[in-house]
Scaffold this motif. Structure first.
Motif, PDB file in Angstrom:
ATOM      1  N   GLY A   1      77.553  30.768  13.067  1.00  0.00           N
ATOM      2  CA  GLY A   1      78.054  30.845  14.441  1.00  0.00           C
ATOM      3  C   GLY A   1      76.954  31.233  15.430  1.00  0.00           C
ATOM      4  N   CYS A   2      77.378  31.645  16.624  1.00  0.00           N
ATOM      5  CA  CYS A   2      76.410  32.000  17.670  1.00  0.00           C
ATOM      6  C   CYS A   2      75.567  33.211  17.239  1.00  0.00           C
ATOM      7  N   LEU A   3      74.254  33.058  17.361  1.00  0.00           N
ATOM      8  CA  LEU A   3      73.351  34.121  16.916  1.00  0.00           C
ATOM      9  C   LEU A   3      73.349  35.299  17.886  1.00  0.00           C
ATOM     10  N   MET A   4      73.526  35.003  19.166  1.00  0.00           N
ATOM     11  CA  MET A   4      73.601  36.099  20.148  1.00  0.00           C
ATOM     12  C   MET A   4      74.852  36.927  19.909  1.00  0.00           C
ATOM     13  N   LYS A   5      75.971  36.234  19.622  1.00  0.00           N
ATOM     14  CA  LYS A   5      77.212  36.949  19.346  1.00  0.00           C
ATOM     15  C   LYS A   5      77.055  37.815  18.085  1.00  0.00           C
TER      16      LYS A   5
ATOM     17  N   PRO B   1      80.070  33.912  22.695  1.00  0.00           N
ATOM     18  CA  PRO B   1      79.075  32.890  22.338  1.00  0.00           C
ATOM     19  C   PRO B   1      78.187  32.599  23.545  1.00  0.00           C
ATOM     20  N   CYS B   2      76.877  32.420  23.307  1.00  0.00           N
ATOM     21  CA  CYS B   2      75.939  32.328  24.432  1.00  0.00           C
ATOM     22  C   CYS B   2      75.755  30.903  24.937  1.00  0.00           C
ATOM     23  N   GLY B   3      75.984  29.896  24.077  1.00  0.00           N
ATOM     24  CA  GLY B   3      75.785  28.519  24.509  1.00  0.00           C
ATOM     25  C   GLY B   3      74.324  28.080  24.524  1.00  0.00           C
ATOM     26  N   ARG B   4      73.394  28.968  24.218  1.00  0.00           N
ATOM     27  CA  ARG B   4      71.971  28.635  24.367  1.00  0.00           C
ATOM     28  C   ARG B   4      71.163  28.786  23.078  1.00  0.00           C
ATOM     29  N   CYS B   5      71.683  29.560  22.096  1.00  0.00           N
ATOM     30  CA  CYS B   5      70.856  29.839  20.912  1.00  0.00           C
ATOM     31  C   CYS B   5      70.780  28.583  20.018  1.00  0.00           C
ATOM     32  N   ALA B   6      69.961  28.670  18.979  1.00  0.00           N
ATOM     33  CA  ALA B   6      69.743  27.506  18.109  1.00  0.00           C
ATOM     34  C   ALA B   6      71.052  26.987  17.524  1.00  0.00           C
ATOM     35  N   ASN B   7      71.960  27.905  17.142  1.00  0.00           N
ATOM     36  CA  ASN B   7      73.230  27.448  16.563  1.00  0.00           C
ATOM     37  C   ASN B   7      74.159  26.864  17.621  1.00  0.00           C
ATOM     38  N   CYS B   8      74.230  27.501  18.813  1.00  0.00           N
ATOM     39  CA  CYS B   8      75.088  26.972  19.874  1.00  0.00           C
ATOM     40  C   CYS B   8      74.628  25.567  20.281  1.00  0.00           C
ATOM     41  N   ARG B   9      73.320  25.314  20.233  1.00  0.00           N
ATOM     42  CA  ARG B   9      72.798  23.994  20.613  1.00  0.00           C
ATOM     43  C   ARG B   9      72.789  23.029  19.422  1.00  0.00           C
TER      44      ARG B   9
HETATM   45 ZN   LIG Z   1      74.731  31.203  20.821  1.00  0.00          ZN
END
Ligand SMILES: [Zn+2]
Length: 215
Positions: A9-13, A26-34
């Protein structure tokens, strides 16, 4: 870190949760979100560089400032300045990616600390340049592993040209410090188990042991 590397999942989360954020998003920007994911391998050059970095970084051992509670009830717990140890050094954390893996295998599989570890310790002391510089060295004796630390210190002593004096002896066996639940229990566990053999030189000493538990 290993869970982070395999997290889908989201790494920032993930980090927000690890840091107890009350509203992780969820950040929408990290490697997993993208949808790119983290790299699953690294170059061997990078692995070697990271290992060398860990192997070159020694860890300060702060001297214990207070006696554990209840050990000497009629004495102040604050250790007087003239009895404080100097700051020490450790080669690694137990099992870490620097020397830690070799230390663990040497202690529990080979029952012998290799010359690589003697070299690493000699290099550490050379770079550290403790003040005052030790004039002699000694080791914490063990009944369970009588030759392990002793053999290491003898080789280190030869290597550094600092005489080894085995002035400490075990007069009775203690349970393993890691089995004790707190520092008071650890202190009681070793109290009266060490004795002194012969004269103690009145000069700075380097005290060597394989693992720091209670300090
Ligand atoms: Zn993320």
């Amino acid at each position: 870190m290993q869970n982070y590397m395999t997290h889908k999942g989201c790494l920032m989360k993930f980090l927000q949760c690890a840091l107890d954020d009350a509203h992780p998003q969820p950040c929408g920007r990290c490697a997993n979100c993208r949808g790119k994911g983290l790299p699953s391998s690294v170059s061997s050059e990078l692995v070697v560089a990271a290992e060398n970095y860990r192997k070159g970084a020694s860890i300060p051992i702060a001297p214990r400032q207070m006696l554990p509670a209840g050990i000497f009830p009629d004495q102040k717990r604050k250790i007087p300045p003239e009895l404080l140890n100097e700051t020490g050094r450790s080669l690694c954390y137990y099992g870490d990616a620097g020397w830690g893996t070799l230390v663990r295998a040497s202690k529990y599989e080979q029952n012998y600390f290799s010359d690589d570890l003697v070299d690493a310790a000699a290099r550490l002391i050379g770079e550290w340049k403790p003040e005052p510089f030790p004039v002699w060295m000694t080791a914490i004796p063990s009944l369970r592993h009588p030759t392990l630390v002793r053999s290491f210190v003898e080789r280190l002593s030869t290597r550094l040209g600092i005489p080894f004096r085995p002035v400490l002896v075990r007069i009775s066996d203690a349970l393993q410090q890691k089995a004790m639940q707190n520092s008071s229990m650890q202190a009681r566990n070793v109290l009266n188990t060490l004795g002194i053999l012969g004269d103690i030189p009145n000069a700075p000493v380097l005290l060597v042991d394989d693992i720091l538990d209670s300090g």
